[in-house]
Design a protein around this motif. Sequence first.
Motif, PDB file in Angstrom:
ATOM      1  N   GLN A 211      -2.051   9.770   1.411  1.00  0.00           N
ATOM      2  CA  GLN A 211      -2.543   9.991   2.713  1.00  0.00           C
ATOM      3  C   GLN A 211      -1.424  11.133   3.142  1.00  0.00           C
ATOM      4  O   GLN A 211      -2.086  11.877   3.628  1.00  0.00           O
ATOM      5  N   ALA A 212      -0.166  11.005   2.858  1.00  0.00           N
ATOM      6  CA  ALA A 212       0.653  12.196   3.113  1.00  0.00           C
ATOM      7  C   ALA A 212       0.295  13.381   2.338  1.00  0.00           C
ATOM      8  O   ALA A 212       0.289  14.593   3.203  1.00  0.00           O
TER       9      ALA A 212
ATOM     10  N   GLU B 148      -4.831  19.568   4.438  1.00  0.00           N
ATOM     11  CA  GLU B 148      -5.716  19.753   5.446  1.00  0.00           C
ATOM     12  C   GLU B 148      -5.205  21.124   6.400  1.00  0.00           C
ATOM     13  O   GLU B 148      -5.889  21.777   7.124  1.00  0.00           O
TER      14      GLU B 148
ATOM     15  N   CYS C 148       0.858  -1.256   0.012  1.00  0.00           N
ATOM     16  CA  CYS C 148      -0.055  -0.102  -0.116  1.00  0.00           C
ATOM     17  C   CYS C 148       0.951   1.169  -0.143  1.00  0.00           C
ATOM     18  O   CYS C 148       0.490   2.160   0.935  1.00  0.00           O
TER      19      CYS C 148
ATOM     20  N   GLU D 207      -2.759  14.176   1.323  1.00  0.00           N
ATOM     21  CA  GLU D 207      -3.907  14.711   2.014  1.00  0.00           C
ATOM     22  C   GLU D 207      -3.637  15.537   3.394  1.00  0.00           C
ATOM     23  O   GLU D 207      -4.295  16.218   3.419  1.00  0.00           O
ATOM     24  N   GLU D 208      -2.935  14.678   4.223  1.00  0.00           N
ATOM     25  CA  GLU D 208      -2.752  15.276   5.503  1.00  0.00           C
ATOM     26  C   GLU D 208      -2.303  16.670   5.476  1.00  0.00           C
ATOM     27  O   GLU D 208      -2.614  17.459   6.309  1.00  0.00           O
TER      28      GLU D 208
ATOM     29  N   HIS E 293       5.708  13.527   7.615  1.00  0.00           N
ATOM     30  CA  HIS E 293       4.858  14.081   8.592  1.00  0.00           C
ATOM     31  C   HIS E 293       5.495  14.962   9.714  1.00  0.00           C
ATOM     32  O   HIS E 293       5.052  16.001   9.984  1.00  0.00           O
TER      33      HIS E 293
ATOM     34  N   LYS F  17      -1.130   4.353  -1.395  1.00  0.00           N
ATOM     35  CA  LYS F  17      -2.225   4.609  -0.352  1.00  0.00           C
ATOM     36  C   LYS F  17      -1.332   5.579   0.735  1.00  0.00           C
ATOM     37  O   LYS F  17      -1.943   6.742   1.179  1.00  0.00           O
ATOM     38  N   ARG F  18      -0.283   5.086   1.213  1.00  0.00           N
ATOM     39  CA  ARG F  18       0.461   6.022   2.127  1.00  0.00           C
ATOM     40  C   ARG F  18       0.816   7.341   1.446  1.00  0.00           C
ATOM     41  O   ARG F  18       0.896   8.494   2.244  1.00  0.00           O
ATOM     42  N   SER F  19       1.401   7.277   0.291  1.00  0.00           N
ATOM     43  CA  SER F  19       1.775   8.588  -0.143  1.00  0.00           C
ATOM     44  C   SER F  19       0.735   9.386  -0.475  1.00  0.00           C
ATOM     45  O   SER F  19       0.604  10.792  -0.251  1.00  0.00           O
TER      46      SER F  19
END
Length: 274
Positions: free
Chosen positions: A144-145, A151, A137, A147-148, A254, A140-142
């Motif tokens: 997510q980074a 925000e 995944c 997207e975070e 992060h 998916k992890r990249s």
Amino acid sequence: WGLDETLIIFDSLRDGSFAKSLRKSEAEEAEGAILGQKLQDLIFALLDGVFCFRDLEKIDFERLENEDKRDDCTVTADEKRHRIETSNPAMKQTSAQCQKVKQRFEAGQDVLAKLVPTRWLSEREDALAALERYTQCWLKRSAQALEEMCEHGAEMTHVLVTDSHVVAALAKLTFFKISRFFRVENVYSSAHKSKSECFQNAISNQATRLHAQSAGEIPEMFAVGNGQGEEEAATAFGIPFVKISSLGDFEAVHTQFEALAGIHWKKNPRQGGH
């Protein structure tokens, strides 16, 4: 951001380096190479069928612009020397193709259902699912980074610098479903110039956008990648660099972002100031 082997796993599938990094078996390495070839075939189909690549691949683009007050595209960073002159019929056609590429990139996944065969869409979904299984995944992890950080708010901007041709980069972002995180004018190609030049142009363009260049300040930035070129460029401009070589390294992304989130500006060391 770097693209290949940072946000996405692609080239390292075909040459086996990703499999070796995880100590996969020879059979698993061969499986990865087959998957990498399948991804490449699907991306080439997207490039030819949607992104006008056959007509644009020989043009030295650094980026494509997307400004409301302009209707052309930038061939290189030097806009005054390389602006397309629409009085020339051939250049007028190229300008129209650039505009089409930009519009299709901005349309994201919505455009694919209208422009590619249903079979291609199905094969893309199967290939991406296989990719996630093979890479634990990674995509998916990249995503997510990305997207975070989005925000955080409007002051945060994702910029991409890649060795891929800029049209190929836009197609890859679309194929891997992460195009929504990047504005078209923030995707830079170092295919025909150094990473350092692209970093300089990206910094300058972001500072201009935020009306800070005249004050000798640059946006607070950090760089994420897997290669020596981007690490050296980041170091040259005093930008923190996060090296990605495994899934666990995204936690450092992060952490770095959290460290900078409350600091919006710093003095440009090349322009002086304290």
